[in-house]
Design an enzyme around this catalytic site. Structure first.
Site, PDB file in Angstrom:
ATOM      1  CB  SER A   1      47.668  39.033  35.245  1.00 61.43           C
ATOM      2  OG  SER A   1      47.732  37.956  36.156  1.00 61.43           O
TER       3      SER A   1
ATOM      4  CE1 TYR B   1      46.868  42.905  38.949  1.00 56.25           C
ATOM      5  CE2 TYR B   1      46.540  40.528  38.796  1.00 56.25           C
ATOM      6  CZ  TYR B   1      47.219  41.670  38.412  1.00 56.25           C
ATOM      7  OH  TYR B   1      48.232  41.585  37.498  1.00 56.25           O
TER       8      TYR B   1
END
Length: 298
Positions: free
Chosen positions: A145, A158
């Site tokens: 990501s 995350y």
């Protein structure tokens, strides 16, 4: 041209990037092992969808039970896959979850769970198939990501999992290069998948109380992303990520980029471009040092 790739493993194939990647690569003629959890339970509908499409279009897709958090599940999947595939050409580590909330309010157990899926999970799966990959060469692609390079508020848990995953696999890539194994990292921006809502709420309610109204900010952030996804903009179509993975699969061995950013990047491309020459210089220095040490030992 890259070698003809036959056997591909995709984790997290029940939805989102994984589901689309399975179909994209199978439609290009590859034998794709679509792995997912709960193939006979919660994901049975997705299993049946993939198999119906495969039957209708004549695609070579096999759905395999694999939970990246469970070593026994991974071992069973590896045995099942190797019964059909004498060699593995591509491993796509896609399975993941996203915890979004007040970072302090996530319990240690929750943080460990996030790391188990996003960090240890890809490592567990890679270790299961690396003997085959090192034997024949191939590709490991990890879906990360832009949050694997940048730090976003309320995405702290995350981000930590993706930063750790990127560091491990970039280092591993340098070690595997002599064996003809490429390691690539795909860094999507926000796309219209269910990933944003895949994580749990914060467990520590007492901590949340001390944040007052700020405790609602993560939820408001998610609502903003949801509105963007519902806009119908082609920019948030997750097929872009599947296409980027497909391009890596079909690229020349040894010439694949370490990182590929897809979609809104928030400056990640600029960061990657700035860091790349520093990283290359480091690797050159390490190789030279090892050469000198080897010569001295001789």
């Amino acid at each position: 041209m890259s070698k003809q790739i036959q056997n591909v493993i995709v984790t997290g194939s029940s939805n989102g990037f994984g589901y689309l990647t399975v179909l994209t690569l199978a439609r290009k003629g590859h034998h794709v092992f679509a792995t997912m959890r709960n193939v006979n339970g919660g994901n049975a509908t997705k299993r049946d969808e993939l198999l119906k499409i495969a039957d209708r279009e004549g695609l070579n897709i096999k759905v395999v039970e694999l939970d990246v958090k469970d070593q026994n599940s991974i071992d069973r999947a590896a045995i099942e896959i190797q019964k059909e595939a004498a060699h593995i050409d591509v491993l796509i580590n896609n399975a993941g979850t996203m915890f979004v909330g007040i970072s302090e309010a996530y319990s240690i157990e929750q943080i460990e769970d996030q790391m188990s899926v996003n960090f240890y999970g890809p490592i567990r799966v890679a270790k299961a198939f690396l003997p085959l990959l090192r034997k024949n060469g191939g590709l490991i692609t990890n879906v990360s990501s832009v949050a694997g390079r940048l730090a976003f508020p309320y995405f702290g848990v995350y981000c930590a999992s993706k930063w750790a995953m990127e560091a491990y696999f970039e280092s591993l890539g340098y070690e595997l290069a002599p064996y003809g194994v490429d390691v690539s990292i795909v860094e999507p921006g926000p796309f219209a998948t269910n990933l944003l809502h895949s994580g749990p709420k914060e467990a520590d309610s007492e901590v949340l109380k001390t944040y007052g109204e700020d405790a609602n900010v993560p939820g408001t952030t998610l609502e903003g992303f949801d509105a963007m996804f519902k806009s119908g903009s082609p920019d948030v179509d997750p097929q872009h990520v599947a296409d980027a993975i497909s391009q890596l699969v079909h690229s020349e061995q040894g010439q694949r980029p370490v990182r590929t950013v897809v979609g809104q990047d928030f400056g990640t491309v600029e960061l990657n471009d700035a860091v790349a020459p520093i990283q290359r210089r480091l690797i050159t220095d390490v190789l030279q040092m090892n050469h000198l040490l080897g010569a001295n030992h001789n």
